[in-house]
Scaffold this motif. Sequence first.
Motif, PDB file in Angstrom:
ATOM      1  N   ARG A  14      24.671  30.604  74.195  1.00 24.46           N
ATOM      2  CA  ARG A  14      23.948  29.533  74.889  1.00 24.46           C
ATOM      3  C   ARG A  14      24.261  28.217  74.186  1.00 24.46           C
ATOM      4  O   ARG A  14      24.830  28.188  73.106  1.00 24.46           O
ATOM      5  CB  ARG A  14      22.430  29.777  74.827  1.00 24.46           C
ATOM      6  N   ALA A  15      23.848  27.149  74.780  1.00 23.08           N
ATOM      7  CA  ALA A  15      24.050  25.833  74.181  1.00 23.08           C
ATOM      8  C   ALA A  15      23.288  25.739  72.860  1.00 23.08           C
ATOM      9  O   ALA A  15      22.212  26.330  72.715  1.00 23.08           O
ATOM     10  CB  ALA A  15      23.565  24.749  75.139  1.00 23.08           C
ATOM     11  N   PRO A  16      23.807  24.994  71.894  1.00 22.52           N
ATOM     12  CA  PRO A  16      23.144  24.900  70.587  1.00 22.52           C
ATOM     13  C   PRO A  16      21.736  24.298  70.648  1.00 22.52           C
ATOM     14  O   PRO A  16      20.898  24.613  69.812  1.00 22.52           O
ATOM     15  CB  PRO A  16      24.081  24.032  69.749  1.00 22.52           C
ATOM     16  N   TRP A  17      21.467  23.468  71.645  1.00 19.85           N
ATOM     17  CA  TRP A  17      20.119  22.895  71.777  1.00 19.85           C
ATOM     18  C   TRP A  17      19.138  23.888  72.398  1.00 19.85           C
ATOM     19  O   TRP A  17      17.954  23.629  72.445  1.00 19.85           O
ATOM     20  CB  TRP A  17      20.150  21.582  72.564  1.00 19.85           C
ATOM     21  N   GLU A  18      19.650  25.034  72.850  1.00 21.74           N
ATOM     22  CA  GLU A  18      18.787  26.073  73.415  1.00 21.74           C
ATOM     23  C   GLU A  18      18.494  27.203  72.418  1.00 21.74           C
ATOM     24  O   GLU A  18      17.753  28.125  72.754  1.00 21.74           O
ATOM     25  CB  GLU A  18      19.450  26.683  74.660  1.00 21.74           C
ATOM     26  N   ILE A  19      19.072  27.130  71.238  1.00 18.23           N
ATOM     27  CA  ILE A  19      18.885  28.183  70.238  1.00 18.23           C
ATOM     28  C   ILE A  19      18.029  27.639  69.098  1.00 18.23           C
ATOM     29  O   ILE A  19      18.466  26.755  68.353  1.00 18.23           O
ATOM     30  CB  ILE A  19      20.241  28.683  69.702  1.00 18.23           C
ATOM     31  N   SER A  20      16.828  28.159  68.977  1.00 15.24           N
ATOM     32  CA  SER A  20      15.946  27.689  67.906  1.00 15.24           C
ATOM     33  C   SER A  20      16.344  28.338  66.581  1.00 15.24           C
ATOM     34  O   SER A  20      16.901  29.446  66.550  1.00 15.24           O
ATOM     35  CB  SER A  20      14.482  28.003  68.224  1.00 15.24           C
ATOM     36  N   LEU A  21      16.039  27.647  65.513  1.00 17.78           N
ATOM     37  CA  LEU A  21      16.311  28.199  64.185  1.00 17.78           C
ATOM     38  C   LEU A  21      15.464  29.444  63.946  1.00 17.78           C
ATOM     39  O   LEU A  21      15.891  30.356  63.239  1.00 17.78           O
ATOM     40  CB  LEU A  21      16.057  27.139  63.111  1.00 17.78           C
ATOM     41  N   LEU A  22      14.295  29.502  64.575  1.00 17.29           N
ATOM     42  CA  LEU A  22      13.451  30.686  64.443  1.00 17.29           C
ATOM     43  C   LEU A  22      14.140  31.908  65.056  1.00 17.29           C
ATOM     44  O   LEU A  22      14.078  33.002  64.493  1.00 17.29           O
ATOM     45  CB  LEU A  22      12.086  30.456  65.098  1.00 17.29           C
ATOM     46  N   GLU A  23      14.798  31.728  66.192  1.00 17.96           N
ATOM     47  CA  GLU A  23      15.525  32.846  66.800  1.00 17.96           C
ATOM     48  C   GLU A  23      16.583  33.397  65.845  1.00 17.96           C
ATOM     49  O   GLU A  23      16.776  34.603  65.744  1.00 17.96           O
ATOM     50  CB  GLU A  23      16.243  32.397  68.076  1.00 17.96           C
ATOM     51  N   ILE A  24      17.269  32.501  65.181  1.00 22.98           N
ATOM     52  CA  ILE A  24      18.325  32.915  64.259  1.00 22.98           C
ATOM     53  C   ILE A  24      17.729  33.681  63.087  1.00 22.98           C
ATOM     54  O   ILE A  24      18.192  34.763  62.730  1.00 22.98           O
ATOM     55  CB  ILE A  24      19.131  31.693  63.766  1.00 22.98           C
ATOM     56  N   VAL A  25      16.679  33.131  62.496  1.00 27.34           N
ATOM     57  CA  VAL A  25      16.035  33.789  61.357  1.00 27.34           C
ATOM     58  C   VAL A  25      15.474  35.148  61.766  1.00 27.34           C
ATOM     59  O   VAL A  25      15.669  36.140  61.069  1.00 27.34           O
ATOM     60  CB  VAL A  25      14.942  32.893  60.734  1.00 27.34           C
TER      61      VAL A  25
ATOM     62  N   ALA B 177      28.936  27.176  66.202  1.00 25.07           N
ATOM     63  CA  ALA B 177      28.361  26.125  67.049  1.00 25.07           C
ATOM     64  C   ALA B 177      29.207  24.862  67.062  1.00 25.07           C
ATOM     65  O   ALA B 177      29.205  24.125  68.055  1.00 25.07           O
ATOM     66  CB  ALA B 177      26.944  25.795  66.588  1.00 25.07           C
ATOM     67  N   GLU B 178      29.943  24.630  66.008  1.00 24.00           N
ATOM     68  CA  GLU B 178      30.769  23.422  65.942  1.00 24.00           C
ATOM     69  C   GLU B 178      31.845  23.398  67.021  1.00 24.00           C
ATOM     70  O   GLU B 178      32.298  22.327  67.405  1.00 24.00           O
ATOM     71  CB  GLU B 178      31.402  23.284  64.556  1.00 24.00           C
TER      72      GLU B 178
ATOM     73  N   LYS C 214      10.551  24.619  66.404  1.00 26.50           N
ATOM     74  CA  LYS C 214      10.743  23.272  66.941  1.00 26.50           C
ATOM     75  C   LYS C 214      12.174  22.773  66.760  1.00 26.50           C
ATOM     76  O   LYS C 214      12.619  21.894  67.489  1.00 26.50           O
ATOM     77  CB  LYS C 214       9.803  22.285  66.242  1.00 26.50           C
ATOM     78  N   ARG C 215      12.875  23.286  65.789  1.00 27.33           N
ATOM     79  CA  ARG C 215      14.223  22.810  65.481  1.00 27.33           C
ATOM     80  C   ARG C 215      15.267  23.747  66.065  1.00 27.33           C
ATOM     81  O   ARG C 215      15.070  24.949  66.138  1.00 27.33           O
ATOM     82  CB  ARG C 215      14.427  22.706  63.964  1.00 27.33           C
ATOM     83  N   THR C 216      16.386  23.165  66.470  1.00 26.29           N
ATOM     84  CA  THR C 216      17.443  23.942  67.093  1.00 26.29           C
ATOM     85  C   THR C 216      18.724  23.878  66.273  1.00 26.29           C
ATOM     86  O   THR C 216      18.854  23.074  65.336  1.00 26.29           O
ATOM     87  CB  THR C 216      17.748  23.414  68.510  1.00 26.29           C
ATOM     88  N   LEU C 217      19.657  24.691  66.698  1.00 20.38           N
ATOM     89  CA  LEU C 217      20.978  24.666  66.092  1.00 20.38           C
ATOM     90  C   LEU C 217      21.618  23.295  66.270  1.00 20.38           C
ATOM     91  O   LEU C 217      22.342  22.816  65.400  1.00 20.38           O
ATOM     92  CB  LEU C 217      21.826  25.768  66.740  1.00 20.38           C
TER      93      LEU C 217
END
Length: 145
Positions: free
Chosen positions: A70-81, A18-19, A125-128
Amino acid sequence: MKLSTKCRYGMRAILNVAESYGSASSCKRKDIAESENISDSYLENILIILKTGGLIKTIRGAKGGYQLSRAPWEISLLEIVHSLEGPLDLVDCVGSPISCERQPDCVTHLLWKDLSESWQMILKKRTLQDLLDLKNQGKRIDFVI
Protein backbone atom coordinates in the motif's frame (compact mmCIF):
# COMPACT_ATOMS: atom_id res chain seq x y z
CA MET A 1 9.86 -2.34 27.39
CA LYS A 2 12.45 -2.88 24.71
CA LEU A 3 11.79 -3.51 21.04
CA SER A 4 13.63 -6.43 19.49
CA THR A 5 16.41 -6.22 16.94
CA LYS A 6 13.97 -7.82 14.50
CA CYS A 7 11.64 -4.84 14.92
CA ARG A 8 14.38 -2.24 14.57
CA TYR A 9 15.85 -3.94 11.50
CA GLY A 10 12.37 -4.50 10.07
CA MET A 11 11.56 -0.80 10.36
CA ARG A 12 14.78 0.04 8.51
CA ALA A 13 14.07 -2.59 5.84
CA ILE A 14 10.51 -1.45 5.13
CA LEU A 15 11.69 2.16 5.03
CA ASN A 16 14.23 1.09 2.42
CA VAL A 17 11.46 -0.57 0.38
CA ALA A 18 9.25 2.51 0.82
CA GLU A 19 11.87 4.73 -0.77
CA SER A 20 11.13 3.17 -4.16
CA TYR A 21 7.35 3.50 -3.82
CA GLY A 22 5.79 4.79 -7.02
CA SER A 23 8.66 3.73 -9.25
CA ALA A 24 8.60 0.72 -11.54
CA SER A 25 11.54 -0.87 -9.75
CA SER A 26 11.48 -3.32 -6.88
CA CYS A 27 13.97 -3.60 -4.04
CA LYS A 28 16.23 -6.62 -4.08
CA ARG A 29 16.82 -8.35 -0.76
CA LYS A 30 20.57 -8.35 -1.35
CA ASP A 31 20.56 -4.58 -1.87
CA ILE A 32 18.47 -3.95 1.25
CA ALA A 33 20.76 -6.19 3.31
CA GLU A 34 23.83 -4.37 2.05
CA SER A 35 22.53 -0.83 2.46
CA GLU A 36 21.06 -1.51 5.92
CA ASN A 37 23.94 -3.72 7.09
CA ILE A 38 21.63 -6.63 7.95
CA SER A 39 22.60 -10.24 7.28
CA ASP A 40 20.81 -11.61 4.23
CA SER A 41 19.40 -14.65 6.04
CA TYR A 42 18.08 -12.56 8.96
CA LEU A 43 16.59 -10.04 6.54
CA GLU A 44 14.86 -12.84 4.64
CA ASN A 45 13.00 -13.84 7.83
CA ILE A 46 12.02 -10.23 8.50
CA LEU A 47 10.73 -9.75 4.95
CA ILE A 48 8.64 -12.91 5.23
CA ILE A 49 7.00 -11.50 8.38
CA LEU A 50 6.34 -8.15 6.69
CA LYS A 51 4.86 -9.95 3.67
CA THR A 52 2.68 -12.19 5.87
CA GLY A 53 1.51 -9.04 7.66
CA GLY A 54 0.36 -7.58 4.33
CA LEU A 55 2.82 -4.68 4.42
CA ILE A 56 5.01 -5.66 1.47
CA LYS A 57 4.60 -7.86 -1.58
CA THR A 58 7.02 -9.80 -3.72
CA ILE A 59 7.40 -9.31 -7.42
CA ARG A 60 8.66 -12.29 -9.40
CA GLY A 61 10.97 -12.27 -12.37
CA ALA A 62 14.21 -10.65 -13.45
CA LYS A 63 13.06 -7.24 -12.23
CA GLY A 64 11.47 -8.76 -9.15
CA GLY A 65 11.99 -7.92 -5.55
CA TYR A 66 9.96 -6.24 -2.83
CA GLN A 67 7.45 -3.40 -2.98
CA LEU A 68 5.05 -1.89 -0.50
CA SER A 69 1.59 -3.41 -0.64
CA ARG A 70 0.00 0.00 0.00
CA ALA A 71 1.04 3.62 -0.16
CA PRO A 72 3.47 4.67 2.60
CA TRP A 73 0.95 7.19 3.98
CA GLU A 74 -1.50 4.31 4.46
CA ILE A 75 0.84 2.19 6.60
CA SER A 76 1.01 3.18 10.25
CA LEU A 77 4.13 2.59 12.29
CA LEU A 78 1.94 0.65 14.71
CA GLU A 79 1.05 -1.82 11.95
CA ILE A 80 4.73 -2.41 11.31
CA VAL A 81 5.58 -2.88 14.98
CA HIS A 82 2.62 -5.23 15.53
CA SER A 83 3.58 -7.23 12.47
CA LEU A 84 7.13 -7.69 13.72
CA GLU A 85 6.54 -7.95 17.47
CA GLY A 86 2.93 -8.93 17.97
CA PRO A 87 0.94 -7.20 20.71
CA LEU A 88 3.24 -5.27 23.00
CA ASP A 89 1.36 -4.44 26.13
CA LEU A 90 3.65 -3.46 28.97
CA VAL A 91 2.21 -6.18 31.21
CA ASP A 92 0.00 -9.19 30.50
CA CYS A 93 -3.05 -7.82 32.32
CA VAL A 94 -3.37 -4.92 29.86
CA GLY A 95 -3.95 -7.15 26.85
CA SER A 96 -5.67 -9.93 28.76
CA PRO A 97 -7.39 -8.70 31.94
CA ILE A 98 -8.38 -12.26 32.89
CA SER A 99 -4.68 -13.14 33.22
CA CYS A 100 -4.58 -11.45 36.62
CA GLU A 101 -7.08 -11.97 39.40
CA ARG A 102 -6.12 -8.62 40.93
CA GLN A 103 -6.86 -6.59 37.80
CA PRO A 104 -10.35 -5.35 38.78
CA ASP A 105 -8.99 -3.69 41.95
CA CYS A 106 -5.42 -2.96 40.88
CA VAL A 107 -4.49 0.71 40.72
CA THR A 108 -1.25 0.01 38.83
CA HIS A 109 -3.23 -1.71 36.09
CA LEU A 110 -4.58 1.69 35.10
CA LEU A 111 -1.03 3.08 34.90
CA TRP A 112 0.18 0.20 32.69
CA LYS A 113 -2.91 0.55 30.51
CA ASP A 114 -2.40 4.31 30.06
CA LEU A 115 1.28 3.87 29.22
CA SER A 116 0.53 1.11 26.70
CA GLU A 117 -2.18 3.17 25.04
CA SER A 118 0.06 6.27 24.88
CA TRP A 119 2.94 4.74 22.97
CA GLN A 120 0.55 2.83 20.71
CA MET A 121 -1.34 6.03 19.90
CA ILE A 122 1.90 7.73 18.86
CA LEU A 123 2.75 4.85 16.53
CA LYS A 124 -0.80 4.73 15.18
CA LYS A 125 -0.82 8.45 14.31
CA ARG A 126 2.47 8.27 12.40
CA THR A 127 2.97 6.60 9.05
CA LEU A 128 5.79 5.25 6.99
CA GLN A 129 5.47 8.43 4.94
CA ASP A 130 6.37 10.48 8.03
CA LEU A 131 9.64 8.55 8.29
CA LEU A 132 10.30 8.98 4.57
CA ASP A 133 9.76 12.73 4.91
CA LEU A 134 12.14 12.84 7.83
CA LYS A 135 14.78 10.88 5.95
CA ASN A 136 14.42 12.56 2.55
CA GLN A 137 13.70 16.17 3.40
CA GLY A 138 15.07 16.61 6.85
CA LYS A 139 11.65 17.40 8.26
CA ARG A 140 11.21 17.10 12.00
CA ILE A 141 8.45 14.84 13.18
CA ASP A 142 6.66 15.69 16.39
CA PHE A 143 5.99 12.39 18.08
CA VAL A 144 4.04 13.95 20.95
CA ILE A 145 0.43 12.83 21.31
